[in-house]
Motif scaffolding. Sequence first.
Motif, PDB file in Angstrom:
ATOM      1  N   UNK A 212      40.096  26.565  29.961  1.00 24.39           N
ATOM      2  CA  UNK A 212      38.995  25.892  30.670  1.00 24.39           C
ATOM      3  C   UNK A 212      39.410  24.467  31.004  1.00 24.39           C
ATOM      4  N   UNK A 213      38.973  23.953  32.141  1.00 25.34           N
ATOM      5  CA  UNK A 213      39.379  22.605  32.555  1.00 25.34           C
ATOM      6  C   UNK A 213      38.259  21.938  33.347  1.00 25.34           C
ATOM      7  N   UNK A 214      38.301  20.622  33.390  1.00 26.65           N
ATOM      8  CA  UNK A 214      37.333  19.859  34.189  1.00 26.65           C
ATOM      9  C   UNK A 214      37.909  19.513  35.558  1.00 26.65           C
ATOM     10  N   UNK A 215      39.051  20.101  35.861  1.00 27.52           N
ATOM     11  CA  UNK A 215      39.710  19.852  37.148  1.00 27.52           C
ATOM     12  C   UNK A 215      38.820  20.358  38.287  1.00 27.52           C
ATOM     13  N   UNK A 216      38.650  19.548  39.307  1.00 31.43           N
ATOM     14  CA  UNK A 216      37.811  19.879  40.465  1.00 31.43           C
ATOM     15  C   UNK A 216      36.400  20.296  40.022  1.00 31.43           C
ATOM     16  N   UNK A 217      35.809  19.479  39.171  1.00 26.87           N
ATOM     17  CA  UNK A 217      34.448  19.711  38.697  1.00 26.87           C
ATOM     18  C   UNK A 217      34.289  21.006  37.903  1.00 26.87           C
ATOM     19  N   UNK A 218      35.342  21.368  37.202  1.00 26.87           N
ATOM     20  CA  UNK A 218      35.245  22.521  36.324  1.00 26.87           C
ATOM     21  C   UNK A 218      35.865  23.772  36.906  1.00 26.87           C
ATOM     22  N   UNK A 219      36.790  24.375  36.168  1.00 30.24           N
ATOM     23  CA  UNK A 219      37.441  25.590  36.652  1.00 30.24           C
ATOM     24  C   UNK A 219      38.186  26.247  35.507  1.00 30.24           C
ATOM     25  N   UNK A 220      38.634  27.462  35.770  1.00 33.31           N
ATOM     26  CA  UNK A 220      39.519  28.158  34.850  1.00 33.31           C
ATOM     27  C   UNK A 220      40.938  28.052  35.387  1.00 33.31           C
ATOM     28  N   UNK A 221      41.884  27.750  34.509  1.00 29.50           N
ATOM     29  CA  UNK A 221      43.280  27.638  34.903  1.00 29.50           C
ATOM     30  C   UNK A 221      44.114  28.638  34.120  1.00 29.50           C
ATOM     31  N   UNK A 222      45.130  29.182  34.786  1.00 28.85           N
ATOM     32  CA  UNK A 222      46.067  30.087  34.135  1.00 28.85           C
ATOM     33  C   UNK A 222      47.343  29.318  33.829  1.00 28.85           C
ATOM     34  N   UNK A 223      47.660  29.220  32.549  1.00 31.37           N
ATOM     35  CA  UNK A 223      48.876  28.538  32.117  1.00 31.37           C
ATOM     36  C   UNK A 223      50.005  29.563  31.984  1.00 31.37           C
ATOM     37  N   UNK A 224      51.067  29.370  32.748  1.00 31.62           N
ATOM     38  CA  UNK A 224      52.230  30.270  32.728  1.00 31.62           C
ATOM     39  C   UNK A 224      53.447  29.484  32.269  1.00 31.62           C
ATOM     40  N   UNK A 225      54.211  30.051  31.344  1.00 31.01           N
ATOM     41  CA  UNK A 225      55.419  29.392  30.876  1.00 31.01           C
ATOM     42  C   UNK A 225      56.453  30.447  30.496  1.00 31.01           C
ATOM     43  N   UNK A 226      57.703  30.023  30.415  1.00 32.48           N
ATOM     44  CA  UNK A 226      58.782  30.926  30.021  1.00 32.48           C
ATOM     45  C   UNK A 226      58.731  31.132  28.508  1.00 32.48           C
ATOM     46  N   UNK A 227      58.991  32.356  28.076  1.00 36.67           N
ATOM     47  CA  UNK A 227      58.991  32.674  26.650  1.00 36.67           C
ATOM     48  C   UNK A 227      60.252  33.469  26.309  1.00 36.67           C
ATOM     49  N   UNK A 228      60.680  33.351  25.078  1.00 38.25           N
ATOM     50  CA  UNK A 228      61.864  34.073  24.608  1.00 38.25           C
ATOM     51  C   UNK A 228      61.566  34.709  23.254  1.00 38.25           C
ATOM     52  N   UNK A 229      62.157  35.859  23.022  1.00 38.24           N
ATOM     53  CA  UNK A 229      62.053  36.497  21.712  1.00 38.24           C
ATOM     54  C   UNK A 229      63.270  37.385  21.502  1.00 38.24           C
ATOM     55  N   UNK A 230      63.354  37.980  20.321  1.00 35.16           N
ATOM     56  CA  UNK A 230      64.470  38.874  19.993  1.00 35.16           C
ATOM     57  C   UNK A 230      63.963  40.301  19.836  1.00 35.16           C
ATOM     58  N   UNK A 231      64.692  41.247  20.435  1.00 33.32           N
ATOM     59  CA  UNK A 231      64.411  42.664  20.269  1.00 33.32           C
ATOM     60  C   UNK A 231      65.642  43.327  19.661  1.00 33.32           C
ATOM     61  N   UNK A 232      65.404  44.452  18.971  1.00 34.43           N
ATOM     62  CA  UNK A 232      66.545  45.239  18.533  1.00 34.43           C
ATOM     63  C   UNK A 232      67.222  45.849  19.763  1.00 34.43           C
ATOM     64  N   UNK A 233      68.519  45.778  19.780  1.00 35.94           N
ATOM     65  CA  UNK A 233      69.280  46.331  20.896  1.00 35.94           C
ATOM     66  C   UNK A 233      69.238  47.853  20.823  1.00 35.94           C
TER      67      UNK A 233
END
Length: 354
Positions: A212-233
């Motif tokens: 939730x954000x107050x940007x432009x008098x209130x809105x919903x924002x989607x935060x996208x970022x790069x993520x890393x993890x380990x899987x079994x090969x």
Amino acid sequence: MEHSVKSVQADPKPPPRTDVGSKGLKINLETNYFPISVKNKFAELVHYDVSLKKHNKDANLPRKTKMEIFEKMKMIYEKDFKNYPLAYDSERNAYSVGVIPALQTPDCQSTYEIDLEESDGKRTQYKISLMVRHRANLQELTEALNCSAREQKTLPLNIFQMVEVMFRHYRAIKYELVGRRNFYSAGGEFGTPYPIGCGKEGVTGFFGSMRPASWKDGSLLLNIDVAHTAFYKEQPLLNFIQDFMNFREDDFHRPLEPFKRSKLLQELRNIRVQVTHSNIPRTYKIIDVSEHSAEKQTFPLKDENTGNTVYCTIENYFKNQYGKKIKFPKLNCVQVSPAERNVFIPFEGPFCFC
């Protein structure tokens, strides 16, 4: 000197921003937050209690399996869900826009039966029951977001949770969901997996979360970022052992020492493996590493001719049943669930499968 400490409210509100900055130069700022538009601000959101049972008992299944069963229910009973997209959190909650017609009556419960083919080729019947738990209007959330700078409204967290689960539902179907907000592609859609040792590989994915954000008098924002993890090969289990235990060739020709067996079991317990010795590909969960080697480990086997129960070694069983000669008969085996069936498989049999 005495200091008074004010107790923090259960639903603390951030101080409102009364004005914008006036000094300096205006700049364009690029962020990894993206605005979410709402077509119908007056939509009714419905929260359902979900009960998933197997043989009339609560089904203890992986989240991905639960999601698969839930999606198959929507496909089989298309008439009930066609115009009411239904999101599932893979636990005990589901959400829709508008109430499903079959559940319009208060305290009404609908039960759906689903047959699912398991990895061993057998079919299992599951029952999913849905019941309306709560209704809310999206307008409550939009009003809280669009309040003026001098107003302070508590964000309706239950509505925010509904919207967030609905927003991530189809991403959870398409990708591997780790935690609640990290998504990874098994096919390397976001980059080629890279080896990190010990039988594992690094995988690139993305983090997605609504804010939730107050940007432009209130809105919903989607935060996208790069993520890393380990899987079994995904690889032969022997290769995994060689990498993880730093085995040499002669190590495969003798039973595991107790401390090595314990170390390997700690790493392999609850890992799913796909076997390759039969015509039907089957997936099992590892629960133990046998104390004895394949040439000594026995299990009870019913003789089809006499009906008597005899004890057979894993080595002889694979030779007689599948015509396969075990390459490393002195090496231990893995035991797979369920424990009461006494299923042991040589390390050279399955592929490592996360």
